[in-house]
Design an enzyme around this catalytic site. Sequence first.
Site, PDB file in Angstrom:
ATOM      1  N   HIS A 173       0.830  -1.216   0.000  1.00  0.00           N
ATOM      2  CA  HIS A 173       0.000   0.000   0.000  1.00  0.00           C
ATOM      3  C   HIS A 173       0.856   1.253   0.000  1.00  0.00           C
ATOM      4  CE1 HIS A 173       0.953   0.586   4.230  1.00  0.00           C
ATOM      5  NE2 HIS A 173       0.315  -0.508   4.610  1.00  0.00           N
ATOM      6  N   CYS A 181       2.825  -4.879   6.688  1.00  0.00           N
ATOM      7  CA  CYS A 181       2.610  -4.627   5.263  1.00  0.00           C
ATOM      8  C   CYS A 181       3.865  -4.065   4.620  1.00  0.00           C
ATOM      9  CB  CYS A 181       1.448  -3.658   5.073  1.00  0.00           C
ATOM     10  SG  CYS A 181      -0.154  -4.274   5.668  1.00  0.00           S
TER      11      CYS A 181
END
Length: 358
Positions: A173, A181
């Site tokens: 992201h 992440c």
Amino acid sequence: MNVLTTAAVTASARFFRSLATLAKTPFRHASKLASVTACSLSLILSGCQMTLDDLGEASPEISAKLLKEMRKKGMSPDSPVLVRIFKMESELEVWKVDHTGKYALLKTFPMCRWSGKLGPKTKEGDRQAPEGFYHVTAGMLNPKSQFYLSFNLGYPNRLESALGYSGEALMVHGACSSSGCYALTDQGVGEIYAVASRALKAGQGAFQVQAYPFRMTPENLAAHRDDPNMPFWRNLKEGHDIFEARRREPKVAACSRRYVFNAEFEEGSAPDPLADCPKRLDAADPAVVAKQASDERKIADLVEDASAPRLLAYQDGGMHPSFRALLKQNGPDKLAAKVSDTKYPVSRPDAALSDPYE
């Protein structure tokens, strides 16, 4: 002499000093110095250091510049895409099929932030970013992410689920914040998302993501030979080597609690990741075997010749050197504001500045 020329001359002197030092540097420090040397060379070629203004604006569309690069490399915007992630180097590569029918490197993106340490994710809340082989479908793209744009890696995959690993919503992201992440900034993920989305819309059913702890070189494998994750990493390297040798996406299955690649089984498929692998009918690929044998010889030589290495460790994840420099120069608030319209805070900036450490 102007500022850019002065910077280039200074960097050039630093680069050649690094080369001289590398020749007499113990193995345990060589990979770190090589990284510094690469950064110095990059500075020579660019003539200046990156600034916040160089990051540009985020866009969900493929830029004219990137389309031009595709044409130059014989790629169609609609051709299949594949992604490789390297934690230690904090880099994400986007590959596309070119006119030869094989994958070629389109662009390497510096990663702004990843969390945890080197090694696979095994449980919810461990802050580990996943390592393994994943497949991303159109339904896993999120155009309304709180981090600008994102796509779900699909962790846990079939093997990880069978092994009892837990966690969800592990993404690539935007912004510069991670809790398991891979954060690429809004600008970076905008380009990646646009290229991947175009390929999926053109008919690619899913694109493969290969996530590694580091570039799978003999030097890195030798340096980390005593890490408890080494059997797992060597398993990942099998898929890595197929792609390196053939520039084609390896077919991924799982049995005997590990990944198997390009396998043709006597029973047709491997039904249970935890069960013993059925008999294989496929023959070993000579190109892959040759690469693996060459790498093993180099690893053995490095282990034999090197003193005990002092491995790099992490408090909480890594950050590409270019972003570490921007963080150090500008502070976390200014960096966060530039890499994301949401101004989402840089995660654990103190660790980002100190990681990795010896």
